[in-house]
Design an enzyme around this catalytic site. Structure first.
Site, PDB file in Angstrom:
ATOM      1  N   ASP A  23      -8.905   0.944   0.052  1.00 16.02           N
ATOM      2  CA  ASP A  23      -8.512   0.612   1.430  1.00 16.02           C
ATOM      3  C   ASP A  23      -9.736   0.390   2.307  1.00 16.02           C
ATOM      4  OD1 ASP A  23      -5.880   0.730   0.792  1.00 16.02           O
ATOM      5  OD2 ASP A  23      -5.476   2.654   1.748  1.00 16.02           O
ATOM      6  N   ASP A  59      -6.850   4.860  -4.084  1.00 14.40           N
ATOM      7  CA  ASP A  59      -6.014   4.317  -3.011  1.00 14.40           C
ATOM      8  C   ASP A  59      -6.817   4.273  -1.702  1.00 14.40           C
ATOM      9  OD1 ASP A  59      -3.928   3.531  -1.400  1.00 14.40           O
ATOM     10  OD2 ASP A  59      -2.618   5.222  -1.849  1.00 14.40           O
ATOM     11  N   ASP A  82       0.825  -1.209   0.000  1.00 13.08           N
ATOM     12  CA  ASP A  82       0.000   0.000   0.000  1.00 13.08           C
ATOM     13  C   ASP A  82       0.860   1.261   0.000  1.00 13.08           C
ATOM     14  OD1 ASP A  82      -2.208   1.628   0.065  1.00 13.08           O
ATOM     15  OD2 ASP A  82      -2.525   1.420   2.225  1.00 13.08           O
ATOM     16  N   ASP A 129       2.413   2.280  -4.167  1.00  6.04           N
ATOM     17  CA  ASP A 129       1.724   3.069  -5.206  1.00  6.04           C
ATOM     18  C   ASP A 129       2.050   4.552  -5.065  1.00  6.04           C
ATOM     19  OD1 ASP A 129       0.254   3.209  -2.855  1.00  6.04           O
ATOM     20  OD2 ASP A 129      -1.669   2.648  -3.763  1.00  6.04           O
TER      21      ASP A 129
HETATM   22  N1  C2G Z   1      -1.036   8.161  -5.124  1.00  3.32           N
HETATM   23  C1  C2G Z   1      -1.287   8.375  -6.459  1.00  3.32           C
HETATM   24  N2  C2G Z   1      -1.786   7.384  -7.243  1.00  3.32           N
HETATM   25  C2  C2G Z   1      -2.041   6.167  -6.729  1.00  3.32           C
HETATM   26  C3  C2G Z   1      -1.787   5.925  -5.382  1.00  3.32           C
HETATM   27  C4  C2G Z   1      -1.284   6.939  -4.592  1.00  3.32           C
HETATM   28  O1  C2G Z   1      -1.087   9.491  -6.955  1.00  3.32           O
HETATM   29  N3  C2G Z   1      -2.521   5.211  -7.530  1.00  3.32           N
HETATM   30  C5  C2G Z   1      -0.494   9.241  -4.292  1.00  3.32           C
HETATM   31  C6  C2G Z   1      -1.561  10.193  -3.839  1.00  3.32           C
HETATM   32  O2  C2G Z   1      -0.992  11.463  -3.756  1.00  3.32           O
HETATM   33  C7  C2G Z   1      -1.928   9.655  -2.483  1.00  3.32           C
HETATM   34  C8  C2G Z   1      -0.609   9.176  -1.936  1.00  3.32           C
HETATM   35  O3  C2G Z   1       0.083   8.723  -3.111  1.00  3.32           O
HETATM   36  O4  C2G Z   1      -2.502  10.646  -1.665  1.00  3.32           O
HETATM   37  C9  C2G Z   1      -0.693   8.057  -0.928  1.00  3.32           C
HETATM   38  O5  C2G Z   1       0.608   7.739  -0.546  1.00  3.32           O
HETATM   39  P1  C2G Z   1       1.047   6.290  -0.050  1.00  3.32           P
HETATM   40  O6  C2G Z   1       2.530   6.367   0.108  1.00  3.32           O
HETATM   41  O7  C2G Z   1       0.475   5.259  -0.934  1.00  3.32           O
HETATM   42  O8  C2G Z   1       0.453   6.250   1.420  1.00  3.32           O
HETATM   43  P2  C2G Z   1      -0.835   5.552   2.014  1.00  3.32           P
HETATM   44  O9  C2G Z   1      -1.449   4.608   1.071  1.00  3.32           O
HETATM   45  O10 C2G Z   1      -1.702   6.621   2.581  1.00  3.32           O
HETATM   46  O11 C2G Z   1      -0.231   4.816   3.279  1.00  3.32           O
HETATM   47  O12 C2G Z   1       2.286   1.496   5.410  1.00  3.32           O
HETATM   48  C10 C2G Z   1       1.919   2.025   4.208  1.00  3.32           C
HETATM   49  C11 C2G Z   1       1.211   3.328   4.381  1.00  3.32           C
HETATM   50  O13 C2G Z   1       0.355   3.304   5.496  1.00  3.32           O
HETATM   51  C12 C2G Z   1       0.484   3.643   3.133  1.00  3.32           C
HETATM   52 CA    CA Z   2      -4.316   1.643  -0.524  1.00  2.81          CA
HETATM   53 CA    CA Z   3      -1.182   3.699  -0.967  1.00  2.00          CA
END
Ligand code: C2G
Ligand code: CA
Ligand code: CA
Ligand code: MPG
Ligand code: MPG
Length: 345
Positions: free
Chosen positions: A240, A236, A215, A218
């Protein structure tokens, strides 16, 4: 027009984590509103409303560059750039370095610290390390995400996800593909909880923890390769919520075979998962800033909840994981309602 003049260098042709170093300086400057020109030796300077002159080969690690009118751009004691107003044009007579020095003598110099590394063949490995660490959703990286990483994300998940992202960087995989893959991994993990054997439960727990790690990939790939999108960010978060529900549903279905009351517990745990995400996201939507709850908070963010499920699977005590999520999640939801009421915002 805002013009960025970047002194060209051989090193900009090198590739780092899926992009050339040339793109790694060009894209953030363009995002900051500059038209970017690489130059060799001396250059002619067209009229512009402001000039950003970058004289050193540099990798900018700051995510969203905001140049608050400060003139010197510095990082760790080295000056790599200058930001001048329109009147700089009058100082320019063909020799850029001399023009910079004359301009600096006449104008007050205020420096702005920007997170960047001076590029050389010797420090490409260090640059790669710093570039990877700049992808973590932490205050120090200058990101303004909806919320910062939780404790398990910081201490465990990111260590592994950054390595996976490093591997994925050179491959043509999009952030959205990783988002969907991460979700599918959670579906497989959830299904394994239904088999009711310790071995299946253990593997399910490991797969759920893997899902939690992926997670992070991405978003890391999106930031690393300048591929962020609103739809990706939305998907995303939305997937979730589906995964949270599915995981707890399958665990509850399995537990309910010994006692039907587990449905009550599962229901409360599913709601708790949702309300933690919702109170955070609704905060960001309304207050328009990173959700960064006050000093005391119960750490029951998604990374922590999934880690509790992983531990519950390993120790064959998933009921305890679900109880902790139900109790701590709902209490934290309540706490947020009360704490925000008196917050000075
Ligand atoms: N994002 C994106 N496109 C995707 C997925 C994510 O542009 N297909 C970008 C967005 O800016 C989104 C951010 O990445 O807001 C999320 O960042 P992640 O690093 O994926 O964090 P998150 O999923 O919130 O947390 O232990 C893992 C973390 O808890 C993951
Ligand atoms: Ca996710
Ligand atoms: Ca993510
Ligand atoms: C079995 C543990 C089951 C314990 C269930 C009892 C807890 C009941 C309610 C707790 C709720 C507390 C409410 C607080 C409210 C605060 C406002 O089971 C453990 C596996 O099944 C083994 O395979 O280990 C196992
Ligand atoms: C089965 C226990 C199931 C307990 C379900 C009741 C959960 C009640 C409350 C959850 C917490 C609610 C928090 C609300 C906070 C509001 C702000 O069964 C017990 C069997 O032995 C298993 O084999 O242990 C067993």
């Amino acid at each position: 027009m805002k013009l960025a003049l970047v002194r060209d260098s051989e090193i900009y042709n090198r590739k780092l984590l899926g992009l050339t170093l040339r793109d790694r300086i060009k894209v953030p400057l363009e995002r900051a509103g500059f038209k970017v020109r690489f130059f060799n030796g001396d250059t002619s300077v067209e009229r512009a409303e402001s000039y950003l002159i970058i004289n050193e080969p540099v990798l900018i690690l700051e995510r969203d560059i905001e140049l608050n009118g400060r003139k010197l751009l510095v990082s760790d004691g080295f000056t790599f750039g200058y930001l001048f107003e329109e009147d700089f044009h009058a100082f320019f007579d063909g020799d850029l370095q001399m023009a910079i020095e004359r301009y600096l003598q006449r104008n007050s110099i205020e420096a702005q610290q920007i997170w960047a590394v001076k590029l050389s063949d010797e420090n490409l490995k260090l640059s790669e390390k710093l570039l990877l660490s700049s992808l973590v959703k932490a205050k120090r990286t200058g990101l303004k995400p909806a919320y910062y990483d939780g404790i398990i994300a910081r201490t465990l998940n990111r260590r592994i996800s950054l390595r996976i992202s490093k591997y994925l960087a050179d491959r043509n995989v999009t952030p959205n593909q990783i988002t969907v893959l991460s979700f599918l991994i959670s579906v497989i993990g959830s299904a394994l909880f239904l088999l009711n054997s310790y071995l299946a439960t253990l593997i399910a727990g490991i797969i759920i923890q893997l899902h939690s790690i992926i997670d992070g990939c991405d978003g890391e790939i999106a930031r690393l390769k300048f591929m962020e999108s609103k739809y990706g960010a939305w998907l995303d978060g939305v997937l979730d919520r589906y995964a949270d529900f599915l995981i707890i549903f399958c665990i509850t279905l399995s537990l309910s075979q010994t006692n039907g009351l587990y449905w009550v517990l599962g229901f409360l745990a599913a709601f708790a998962s949702f309300i933690i995400a919702y109170t955070g996201d609704k905060y960001v939507a309304v207050y328009r800033q990173t959700y960064n709850s006050g000093s005391f908070k119960i750490p029951i963010t998604r990374d922590v909840r999934l880690f509790l499920i992983f531990l519950g699977a390993v120790f064959n005590a998933l009921a305890i994981s679900v109880i902790l999520i139900a109790v701590l999640g709902n209490i934290e939801g309540l706490r947020r309602i009360i704490a925000l009421r008196s917050a000075k915002l």
